[in-house]
Write an enzyme that holds these catalytic residues in place. Sequence first.
Site, PDB file in Angstrom:
ATOM      1  CD  GLU A 168      -2.888  -1.329   2.231  1.00 38.39           C
ATOM      2  OE1 GLU A 168      -2.758  -0.541   3.191  1.00 38.39           O
ATOM      3  OE2 GLU A 168      -3.775  -2.195   2.173  1.00 38.39           O
ATOM      4  CE  LYS A 176     -10.481  -3.223   3.607  1.00 42.46           C
ATOM      5  NZ  LYS A 176      -9.711  -4.349   4.196  1.00 42.46           N
TER       6      LYS A 176
END
Length: 428
Positions: free
Chosen positions: A205, A338
């Site tokens: 990330e 999400k």
Amino acid sequence: MSAIVDIIGREILDSRGNPTVECDVLLESGAMGRAAVPSGASTGEREAIELRDGDKSRYLGKGVLRAVENLNTEISEALMGLDAQEQTFVDRTLIELDGTDTKERLGANALLAASMAVARAAADESGLSLYRYFGGSGPMSMPVPMMNVINGGAHANNTLDLQELMILPVGATSFREALRWGAEVFHALKKLIHGQGMSTAVGDEGGFAPNVPNHEAAIQLILKAIAEAGYEPGSQIALGLDCASSEFYRDGKYTLAGEGGLSLSSQEFANLLATWCDKYPIISIEDGMAENDWEGWKLLTDQLGKKVQLVGDDLFVTNTRILKEGIQKGVANSILIKINQIGTLTETFAAIEMAKRAGYTAVVSHRSGETEDSTIADIAVATNAMQIKTGSLSRSDRMAKYNQLLRIEEELAEVASYPGLDAFYNLR
């Protein structure tokens, strides 16, 4: 003119070099929408299931040709001729077509790609930015970014058990300023890590993954970077943790290899987190307990829930049924959103709305395997979620979301607000 006339699914690659699904939707008017879905590394047991081929001779079994085939045949046939402006009806059609609770028959990756692409096509036809198409014409809040600057756990190859250590620019006055603060801290941290002879390689990330002695050493490194960048830890830039506790929860114990193999009960682990919150300016903890440790979650919420945002990710998996149970039991005070955990935009928006009604915050989030698709940036603004978690200040798959938010703030001009600490309304 809003009728769907063509759907094209294809296999593309995500930020980790793994296959994922992309979908194009073409409308009778000539409008077109394109969307690509993300994929997670640490996944909740109750998430909607992405369909993978399992053919070890292609992409180590991670191909998505079956999902693409479903998109190009069964899903395409079901959606052909439907009005793209009717997102709820489109998504209900997708859900009923699959017919399983976890979307395992056709694949959540195929369903979500279609859901997102239909929305983008409808926005294109309407001549609206995606966030305006979703959210209407009222005032909107820009989200506070939760920036992952040190990676551990399943996102990195280092000694840390906790998956993410984040900075939150709560004292900024605009999203543009918040992003600049984050970038300056990121570069200060890189200089510090390099100066200590550690690797400045980044994880999935975009955060650094140094081999620090323990978690407190990592926290102290971040605090030093904040100060060296010229900011005040706490009042200007707060901290957040993503423990991803399910990853190190075994047989009723939390075993922290990065703390010398420490094995803790739920209460002991809650006490450790509370100690860190007292010692450092930590205002948000995600997945502080394992997804199946509901008793531990209740302990943690009772202990910290009035002063720290406790975000359920693996716990709730963007699912309104599970979120409702958590609200009734007084567990957590926030939900991570999400889109690929649940599989359609309509269900995503329902989870955000349920959280808000209960006084829970909703943090719109990326996955570790991302693409250049920036839909979550538009969702965060459209729903006034006020918080977004989309990685560090590196890797173009993460920057795609931040840059889209810069564009949105510019377009909104004076009707855009940046909430800062007010985004944490669950702590009032």
